[in-house]
Design a protein around this motif. Structure first.
Motif, mmCIF file in Angstrom:
data_model
loop_
_atom_site.group_PDB
_atom_site.id
_atom_site.type_symbol
_atom_site.label_atom_id
_atom_site.label_comp_id
_atom_site.label_asym_id
_atom_site.label_seq_id
_atom_site.Cartn_x
_atom_site.Cartn_y
_atom_site.Cartn_z
ATOM 1 N N THR A 57 0.805 -1.213 0.000
ATOM 2 C CA THR A 57 0.000 0.000 0.000
ATOM 3 C C THR A 57 0.844 1.272 0.000
ATOM 4 O O THR A 57 0.333 2.350 -0.288
ATOM 5 C CB THR A 57 -0.961 0.013 1.202
ATOM 6 O OG1 THR A 57 -0.210 -0.205 2.403
ATOM 7 C CG2 THR A 57 -2.001 -1.085 1.053
ATOM 8 N N ASN A 58 2.132 1.149 0.315
ATOM 9 C CA ASN A 58 3.013 2.315 0.209
ATOM 10 C C ASN A 58 3.449 2.553 -1.236
ATOM 11 O O ASN A 58 3.954 3.636 -1.567
ATOM 12 C CB ASN A 58 4.248 2.140 1.089
ATOM 13 C CG ASN A 58 5.085 0.943 0.682
ATOM 14 O OD1 ASN A 58 4.538 -0.085 0.255
ATOM 15 N ND2 ASN A 58 6.392 1.042 0.823
ATOM 16 N N ARG A 59 3.263 1.552 -2.094
ATOM 17 C CA ARG A 59 3.668 1.672 -3.499
ATOM 18 C C ARG A 59 2.489 1.725 -4.460
ATOM 19 O O ARG A 59 2.663 2.104 -5.623
ATOM 20 C CB ARG A 59 4.561 0.489 -3.894
ATOM 21 C CG ARG A 59 5.891 0.439 -3.179
ATOM 22 C CD ARG A 59 6.905 -0.319 -3.994
ATOM 23 N NE ARG A 59 6.697 -1.767 -3.969
ATOM 24 C CZ ARG A 59 7.407 -2.624 -4.708
ATOM 25 N NH1 ARG A 59 8.324 -2.181 -5.545
ATOM 26 N NH2 ARG A 59 7.181 -3.919 -4.619
ATOM 27 N N ALA A 60 1.301 1.344 -4.012
ATOM 28 C CA ALA A 60 0.163 1.254 -4.933
ATOM 29 C C ALA A 60 -1.147 1.364 -4.168
ATOM 30 O O ALA A 60 -1.213 1.091 -2.966
ATOM 31 C CB ALA A 60 0.213 -0.062 -5.702
ATOM 32 N N ARG A 61 -2.188 1.749 -4.885
ATOM 33 C CA ARG A 61 -3.550 1.680 -4.364
ATOM 34 C C ARG A 61 -4.100 0.315 -4.751
ATOM 35 O O ARG A 61 -4.168 -0.017 -5.942
ATOM 36 C CB ARG A 61 -4.398 2.789 -4.965
ATOM 37 C CG ARG A 61 -5.823 2.858 -4.430
ATOM 38 C CD ARG A 61 -6.529 4.073 -4.984
ATOM 39 N NE ARG A 61 -5.773 5.283 -4.670
ATOM 40 C CZ ARG A 61 -5.862 6.423 -5.354
ATOM 41 N NH1 ARG A 61 -6.675 6.515 -6.373
ATOM 42 N NH2 ARG A 61 -5.133 7.465 -5.006
ATOM 43 N N ILE A 62 -4.476 -0.484 -3.788
ATOM 44 C CA ILE A 62 -4.907 -1.856 -4.037
ATOM 45 C C ILE A 62 -6.414 -1.944 -3.875
ATOM 46 O O ILE A 62 -6.968 -1.561 -2.845
ATOM 47 C CB ILE A 62 -4.220 -2.847 -3.076
ATOM 48 C CG1 ILE A 62 -2.692 -2.626 -3.053
ATOM 49 C CG2 ILE A 62 -4.576 -4.271 -3.459
ATOM 50 C CD1 ILE A 62 -2.002 -2.854 -4.371
#
Length: 284
Positions: A57-62
């Protein structure tokens, strides 16, 4: 110099290794402040892949949508899930991306050069180079036909399976057509941008997005090229007849006769039935 911001939309099921390669390639090649990564997953929440996604979640919106088990077929059109990702993204440019693609160094710089070139204004769609269909054909951009608006000259029609499109243009054309199931987005998007907007389509051959063309889980997507491609052909034939335009595109499928429609309908249903029979015979 404008640094265009891109929403990268990835739909995924299985293929964890490929998706991780995409994540890593973006992190290694692309300034973090110019893109957002939106992942729409159908993976069951108890799988290692889903657990890994929850850690990203720190790298992408899931987004978890329509979770299904490993043996289940996809429940909706692939383009439904892409549109979910688009609606949950925010940047001015949209890059729909497969979970078995990754980016090469310099891809973002190549895209930026297109956007910042005054000769390209107004650009609505930027098409990159990739493996289209198979790895053996190599990295390329494919011309699939011609278009003609009114009395203007014929123009090349490019396959836009690997492309970046302006958000307002996507909204203007109504996002991806969910009446398609799996095939045809590259033709439909190119035709939509050409016929429904006043923007340019630009080919950026140095914007390289390789495609691993993973076979994993492809048998879980039982779909019909016959119905998808004929849907697009019939849709645009009707539109062009009303609006004085023309296009030539031949995807190499049988003609849309009653016999072929019945034949392909039953072939599709038999494939689905065969898939589930094999599943139950394996004892789940």
């Amino acid at each position: 110099m404008v640094r265009p911001k891109i929403s990268i939309i990835v739909t995924t099921f299985g293929r964890a290794q490929g998706l991780q390669k995409l994540f890593d390639s973006l992190q290694a090649t692309t300034p973090p402040d110019v893109y957002e990564l939106v992942v729409v997953s159908s993976d069951p929440p108890e799988t290692p892949k889903a657990a890994w996604l929850r850690q990203q979640t720190n790298r992408a919106r899931i987004i978890f949508a329509d979770a299904r088990q490993s043996w289940q077929l996809r429940r909706r059109s692939n383009y439904y899930y892409i549109n979910v990702g688009i609606r949950n993204s925010s940047y001015p440019w949209i890059f729909p991306c497969s979970d078995d693609m990754y980016v090469e160094p310099g891809w973002y710089e190549a895209f930026s050069r297109v956007i910042n070139d005054p000769a390209n204004a107004p650009t609505g769609l930027v098409i990159g180079s990739s493996h289209i269909g198979n790895l053996q054909s190599g990295i390329r951009v494919v011309v699939i036909g011609k278009t003609k608006k009114g009395s203007t000259d014929w123009k090349d029609l490019y396959l836009s399976d690997v492309s970046i499109v302006r958000r307002d243009i996507m909204e203007q054309i109504g996002l991806f057509d969910e009446k398609m199931d799996w095939f045809g987005s590259g033709a439909d998007l190119s035709l939509s941008v050409e016929f429904l907007t006043d923007t340019k389509t630009i080919v950026a051959e140095d914007m390289i997005i390789p495609h691993s063309i993973s076979r994993e889980n492809r048998n879980k997507n039982i779909v019909s090229a016959f119905f998808d491609f004929h849907y697009i052909i019939n849709k645009w034939n009707r539109w062009c007849k009303r609006n004085g335009c023309q296009f030539h595109w031949d995807p190499g499928i049988p003609s849309y006769t009653v016999v072929n429609r019945i034949k392909n309908y039953y072939q599709l249903k038999k494939a689905i039935l065969r898939y589930y029979v094999k599943y139950f015979l394996r004892g789940r």
